[in-house]
Every structure is written in structure tokens, then in C-alpha cells.
Design a protein around this motif. Sequence first.
Motif, PDB file in Angstrom:
ATOM      1  N   THR A   1       0.820  -1.223   0.000  1.00  0.00           N
ATOM      2  CA  THR A   1       0.000   0.000   0.000  1.00  0.00           C
ATOM      3  C   THR A   1       0.850   1.269   0.000  1.00  0.00           C
ATOM      4  O   THR A   1       0.309   2.361  -0.176  1.00  0.00           O
ATOM      5  CB  THR A   1      -0.921   0.020   1.228  1.00  0.00           C
ATOM      6  N   PHE A   2       2.162   1.150   0.212  1.00  0.00           N
ATOM      7  CA  PHE A   2       3.032   2.324   0.304  1.00  0.00           C
ATOM      8  C   PHE A   2       3.669   2.640  -1.045  1.00  0.00           C
ATOM      9  O   PHE A   2       3.980   1.731  -1.848  1.00  0.00           O
ATOM     10  CB  PHE A   2       4.145   2.099   1.337  1.00  0.00           C
ATOM     11  N   ASP A   3       3.884   3.936  -1.278  1.00  0.00           N
ATOM     12  CA  ASP A   3       4.634   4.381  -2.457  1.00  0.00           C
ATOM     13  C   ASP A   3       5.928   5.079  -2.021  1.00  0.00           C
ATOM     14  O   ASP A   3       6.557   5.787  -2.804  1.00  0.00           O
ATOM     15  CB  ASP A   3       3.792   5.317  -3.329  1.00  0.00           C
ATOM     16  N   HIS A   4       6.302   4.889  -0.736  1.00  0.00           N
ATOM     17  CA  HIS A   4       7.531   5.471  -0.210  1.00  0.00           C
ATOM     18  C   HIS A   4       8.071   4.573   0.899  1.00  0.00           C
ATOM     19  O   HIS A   4       7.402   3.641   1.341  1.00  0.00           O
ATOM     20  CB  HIS A   4       7.282   6.892   0.321  1.00  0.00           C
ATOM     21  N   LYS A   5       9.254   4.874   1.374  1.00  0.00           N
ATOM     22  CA  LYS A   5       9.918   4.047   2.377  1.00  0.00           C
ATOM     23  C   LYS A   5       9.493   4.465   3.798  1.00  0.00           C
ATOM     24  O   LYS A   5       9.306   5.646   4.085  1.00  0.00           O
ATOM     25  CB  LYS A   5      11.444   4.177   2.264  1.00  0.00           C
ATOM     26  N   ILE A   6       9.353   3.455   4.654  1.00  0.00           N
ATOM     27  CA  ILE A   6       9.068   3.716   6.076  1.00  0.00           C
ATOM     28  C   ILE A   6       9.923   2.778   6.933  1.00  0.00           C
ATOM     29  O   ILE A   6      10.431   1.749   6.459  1.00  0.00           O
ATOM     30  CB  ILE A   6       7.575   3.495   6.432  1.00  0.00           C
ATOM     31  N   GLY A   7      10.082   3.132   8.191  1.00  0.00           N
ATOM     32  CA  GLY A   7      10.768   2.278   9.154  1.00  0.00           C
ATOM     33  C   GLY A   7       9.754   1.727  10.143  1.00  0.00           C
ATOM     34  O   GLY A   7       8.924   2.474  10.667  1.00  0.00           O
ATOM     35  N   LEU A   8       9.815   0.424  10.412  1.00  0.00           N
ATOM     36  CA  LEU A   8       8.889  -0.224  11.346  1.00  0.00           C
ATOM     37  C   LEU A   8       9.679  -0.815  12.507  1.00  0.00           C
ATOM     38  O   LEU A   8      10.482  -1.731  12.316  1.00  0.00           O
ATOM     39  CB  LEU A   8       8.096  -1.329  10.633  1.00  0.00           C
ATOM     40  N   ILE A   9       9.449  -0.277  13.692  1.00  0.00           N
ATOM     41  CA  ILE A   9      10.157  -0.724  14.889  1.00  0.00           C
ATOM     42  C   ILE A   9       9.402  -1.880  15.519  1.00  0.00           C
ATOM     43  O   ILE A   9       8.195  -1.793  15.764  1.00  0.00           O
ATOM     44  CB  ILE A   9      10.317   0.434  15.894  1.00  0.00           C
ATOM     45  N   LEU A  10      10.131  -2.968  15.809  1.00  0.00           N
ATOM     46  CA  LEU A  10       9.541  -4.189  16.340  1.00  0.00           C
ATOM     47  C   LEU A  10      10.361  -4.710  17.511  1.00  0.00           C
ATOM     48  O   LEU A  10      11.574  -4.443  17.593  1.00  0.00           O
ATOM     49  CB  LEU A  10       9.485  -5.273  15.259  1.00  0.00           C
ATOM     50  N   ASP A  11       9.716  -5.473  18.392  1.00  0.00           N
ATOM     51  CA  ASP A  11      10.479  -6.150  19.441  1.00  0.00           C
ATOM     52  C   ASP A  11      10.987  -7.487  18.912  1.00  0.00           C
ATOM     53  O   ASP A  11      10.606  -7.948  17.837  1.00  0.00           O
ATOM     54  CB  ASP A  11       9.644  -6.336  20.704  1.00  0.00           C
ATOM     55  N   ASN A  12      11.872  -8.104  19.691  1.00  0.00           N
ATOM     56  CA  ASN A  12      12.498  -9.348  19.250  1.00  0.00           C
ATOM     57  C   ASN A  12      11.669 -10.562  19.632  1.00  0.00           C
ATOM     58  O   ASN A  12      12.167 -11.514  20.236  1.00  0.00           O
ATOM     59  CB  ASN A  12      13.896  -9.468  19.848  1.00  0.00           C
ATOM     60  N   CYS A  13      10.408 -10.549  19.269  1.00  0.00           N
ATOM     61  CA  CYS A  13       9.538 -11.688  19.520  1.00  0.00           C
ATOM     62  C   CYS A  13       9.856 -12.799  18.513  1.00  0.00           C
ATOM     63  O   CYS A  13      10.235 -12.526  17.362  1.00  0.00           O
ATOM     64  CB  CYS A  13       8.084 -11.247  19.404  1.00  0.00           C
ATOM     65  N   THR A  14       9.698 -14.045  18.937  1.00  0.00           N
ATOM     66  CA  THR A  14      10.040 -15.170  18.049  1.00  0.00           C
ATOM     67  C   THR A  14       9.142 -15.254  16.819  1.00  0.00           C
ATOM     68  O   THR A  14       9.505 -15.883  15.829  1.00  0.00           O
ATOM     69  CB  THR A  14       9.951 -16.496  18.823  1.00  0.00           C
ATOM     70  N   VAL A  15       7.950 -14.645  16.879  1.00  0.00           N
ATOM     71  CA  VAL A  15       7.044 -14.679  15.724  1.00  0.00           C
ATOM     72  C   VAL A  15       7.259 -13.488  14.803  1.00  0.00           C
ATOM     73  O   VAL A  15       6.473 -13.267  13.889  1.00  0.00           O
ATOM     74  CB  VAL A  15       5.563 -14.731  16.178  1.00  0.00           C
ATOM     75  N   HIS A  16       8.331 -12.711  15.050  1.00  0.00           N
ATOM     76  CA  HIS A  16       8.669 -11.581  14.186  1.00  0.00           C
ATOM     77  C   HIS A  16       9.911 -11.941  13.373  1.00  0.00           C
ATOM     78  O   HIS A  16      11.037 -11.608  13.760  1.00  0.00           O
ATOM     79  CB  HIS A  16       8.940 -10.315  15.012  1.00  0.00           C
ATOM     80  N   PRO A  17       9.767 -12.642  12.268  1.00  0.00           N
ATOM     81  CA  PRO A  17      10.939 -13.002  11.457  1.00  0.00           C
ATOM     82  C   PRO A  17      11.524 -11.761  10.775  1.00  0.00           C
ATOM     83  O   PRO A  17      10.825 -10.785  10.502  1.00  0.00           O
ATOM     84  CB  PRO A  17      10.369 -13.978  10.425  1.00  0.00           C
ATOM     85  N   ASN A  18      12.830 -11.823  10.521  1.00  0.00           N
ATOM     86  CA  ASN A  18      13.514 -10.715   9.854  1.00  0.00           C
ATOM     87  C   ASN A  18      13.601 -11.028   8.359  1.00  0.00           C
ATOM     88  O   ASN A  18      14.308 -11.947   7.935  1.00  0.00           O
ATOM     89  CB  ASN A  18      14.913 -10.533  10.445  1.00  0.00           C
ATOM     90  N   PHE A  19      12.848 -10.298   7.556  1.00  0.00           N
ATOM     91  CA  PHE A  19      12.836 -10.519   6.108  1.00  0.00           C
ATOM     92  C   PHE A  19      12.770  -9.165   5.413  1.00  0.00           C
ATOM     93  O   PHE A  19      12.477  -8.139   6.036  1.00  0.00           O
ATOM     94  CB  PHE A  19      11.659 -11.410   5.690  1.00  0.00           C
ATOM     95  N   SER A  20      13.026  -9.152   4.139  1.00  0.00           N
ATOM     96  CA  SER A  20      13.097  -7.903   3.376  1.00  0.00           C
ATOM     97  C   SER A  20      11.778  -7.588   2.701  1.00  0.00           C
ATOM     98  O   SER A  20      11.078  -8.486   2.206  1.00  0.00           O
ATOM     99  CB  SER A  20      14.208  -8.006   2.314  1.00  0.00           C
ATOM    100  N   LEU A  21      11.461  -6.321   2.666  1.00  0.00           N
ATOM    101  CA  LEU A  21      10.265  -5.830   1.989  1.00  0.00           C
ATOM    102  C   LEU A  21      10.642  -4.673   1.081  1.00  0.00           C
ATOM    103  O   LEU A  21      11.718  -4.068   1.213  1.00  0.00           O
ATOM    104  CB  LEU A  21       9.229  -5.374   3.023  1.00  0.00           C
ATOM    105  N   LYS A  22       9.765  -4.327   0.175  1.00  0.00           N
ATOM    106  CA  LYS A  22      10.058  -3.277  -0.793  1.00  0.00           C
ATOM    107  C   LYS A  22      10.084  -1.897  -0.152  1.00  0.00           C
ATOM    108  O   LYS A  22      10.991  -1.093  -0.408  1.00  0.00           O
ATOM    109  CB  LYS A  22       9.015  -3.319  -1.922  1.00  0.00           C
ATOM    110  N   ASN A  23       9.077  -1.609   0.684  1.00  0.00           N
ATOM    111  CA  ASN A  23       8.941  -0.250   1.224  1.00  0.00           C
ATOM    112  C   ASN A  23       9.091  -0.169   2.752  1.00  0.00           C
ATOM    113  O   ASN A  23       9.177   0.923   3.293  1.00  0.00           O
ATOM    114  CB  ASN A  23       7.573   0.323   0.839  1.00  0.00           C
ATOM    115  N   ILE A  24       9.063  -1.292   3.414  1.00  0.00           N
ATOM    116  CA  ILE A  24       9.135  -1.290   4.881  1.00  0.00           C
ATOM    117  C   ILE A  24      10.463  -1.885   5.334  1.00  0.00           C
ATOM    118  O   ILE A  24      10.806  -3.021   4.972  1.00  0.00           O
ATOM    119  CB  ILE A  24       7.974  -2.105   5.508  1.00  0.00           C
ATOM    120  N   GLU A  25      11.208  -1.115   6.119  1.00  0.00           N
ATOM    121  CA  GLU A  25      12.436  -1.620   6.736  1.00  0.00           C
ATOM    122  C   GLU A  25      12.123  -2.042   8.174  1.00  0.00           C
ATOM    123  O   GLU A  25      11.596  -1.249   8.956  1.00  0.00           O
ATOM    124  CB  GLU A  25      13.534  -0.565   6.734  1.00  0.00           C
ATOM    125  N   LEU A  26      12.443  -3.272   8.537  1.00  0.00           N
ATOM    126  CA  LEU A  26      12.204  -3.774   9.885  1.00  0.00           C
ATOM    127  C   LEU A  26      13.379  -3.395  10.778  1.00  0.00           C
ATOM    128  O   LEU A  26      14.536  -3.737  10.495  1.00  0.00           O
ATOM    129  CB  LEU A  26      12.030  -5.293   9.867  1.00  0.00           C
TER     130      LEU A  26
END
Length: 323
Positions: free
Chosen positions: A288-313
Motif C-alpha cells: 500500500t506504500f509508495d515510499h519508504k518507512i521504518g517499522l520498529i519491532l520487538d524481538n519476539c520469536t514470531v517476528h521473522p527478519n525478512f526484506s520488503l520493498k517499502n518497509i524496513e524492519l
Amino acid sequence: MFRKIELLTTNVTSIESSLNFYGESFDEIKNKMDTVVNIVNGMENRCIMASRSALSISEKKSVLADYDKLPEKTNQRLAAQQLGIPQSTLNKLLKSRNEISYCTESQNRKRKRESKSKATDEALFMWFKQASAMNAPINRSILMTKANDLAKKMGEINFNATDGWLTRWKDRHDIVYKKLHGEKQDADASGADSWIKTTWPTVLNKYGPENIFNLDETGLYYRATPDYCMVLKNAPASAGKKNKARITVALTCNMTGVKNLPVDYFSNINAWMTSFIFESYLRKWDSTFDHKIGLILDNCTVHPNFSLKNIELVFLPLNPPAP
């Protein structure tokens, strides 16, 4: 005044002639003076009786405060003399110090007010003890609802459980409000401090507040009982077994408080967040994004680290301290 009158009565012979000057006999004057002495004695007795009447709550607290100001080695007899009260009264006050300190009655009341609805008062207390024995957490709203229900069943049509009534009811039965026991977790303060000094400035400069988001999950226990409850003052606050029926809600917001975010629904047997649901949601949101954003997350085991087009984890350190 009392001493002056008594002195006159012991020296009436010397003033007999002067009394006759006013046209009254000595016996008449002496009778009048005896009457005055009796009146004064009666006033003194009433003062003594008044001093023995029950102290108000504010007076009791004041006496205890003055007692605490006395030297540590002052005995009760001397302390009572300095405070102007009988030693027995001081002894009772010291024994009931804790009860007096928790008292919430009006400061002008000398004793706890009796309930005007004794049947409801006693029925609610019986129900409270039964519910407490079953480890049922009880709070203010539950008590007030139950009191109104019991009053209705017993025909007390004009009864209405107010905040004031509930406060006095708790005071009458020595009931206090306690938090149920929980567990503590260790926090990584040094790791959090390092993240704030190194990672956070980079993210802030790269995206700006409007494009920095935070996502976190929380459990909504829609059948859970309250964490706080009413208990007898000396009774332990035991939670008992809690109902674990729940849903998981993932809440997301940016630093400027944007509210127009997409809402999606997923399901699984345990109603927990899973890696699959988490990744599916982020990939759909990323589109849904047409620009880059940063998404802050905790280190929960169900939060895998993967790459996205517009969202940086951007992941927080493990176990950061609570704000």
C-alpha cells in the motif's frame, strides 16, 4: 473562680458584718454561696465527663501524631499526662493505630457510621466472603452491582449503592483494595541505552517522525477477571485460576499519530500471532506504500527478519526496560 469562692466560704466570719450591710442575714448569704459552689462543682463534673467521651477520628490521629513527637523513652503514664488524656485511652489508641490510620470515615464522626440498610450490608458481606473463598477477584463495580441486586431481592426499593456507601461498607468490614501478585521480568538496560545512542538516531534521520511506525501485539482477555480486588485487610490477595479466553490484537501507529491504517483479520486455533500471519500482514501492508518507512519491532520469536520493498524492519534490543 472555684478557688476564690471556696476561700470566701472559709472566711465568712470575718465578712459577716459587711454582708449584713446589704440587708441580708449571714445564713442567707452563705446558702447562696453554697449554691454557687455546687453549680461550679457540677460544671467541673460535666467537664470531666466530656473529657471521657469518645474521640473523633481526627482527634485520635492528632493524639497519635503528638505522641510520636515525644521523646522515645517517654513512658505511657507520662505521655498520657502530657497529652491530657487517660493512660487507658492512650493504650487503646496505640493498639488500634493501624485501624485508625486506614479509617476513611468523615473526620467529624466519632464512630463508624452504621449502615441504614443492615440487611443489604450483611448480605453483601456474606457474599463477599464466599466469593473470596473461591479466589474470585472483586472490584468496586462488581460490589456496587451486587449490592443493588441484593437490595432489590430483599425489597429495599430505595437503596442505591453509591461511592460513599461503598467506602463506609469497606471501612465497617476492614476491606481494602490490593493488587494481585504477578511476576517480574529482567530488563536489558545497557542494551536499550546502546540502541538509543546508535540505532535510533540513524532511523530518525533516515525516515522522519511521520514515516517511523511501531507495531506490537497484545492479548485481549475478554473474559478475564480484574487484577485488583477487594479483600479483608489481613487476608492474602489470591487470584485463583483465570479464564484464558483471548484474542490477539496487533496495534500499529507512527510518531505523529496517524489513524488511517488498514485492518485485517486472521485466525488460528490458539488465537496467537504466528510468523505466517505476521509476514502475510506486513507484505500486504507493504504493497500500500509508495515510499519508504521504518517499522520498529520487538524481538519476539514470531517476528521473522525478512526484506520488503517499502518497509524496513528495525528491531529493538532484547527485553528493553518499560517506559
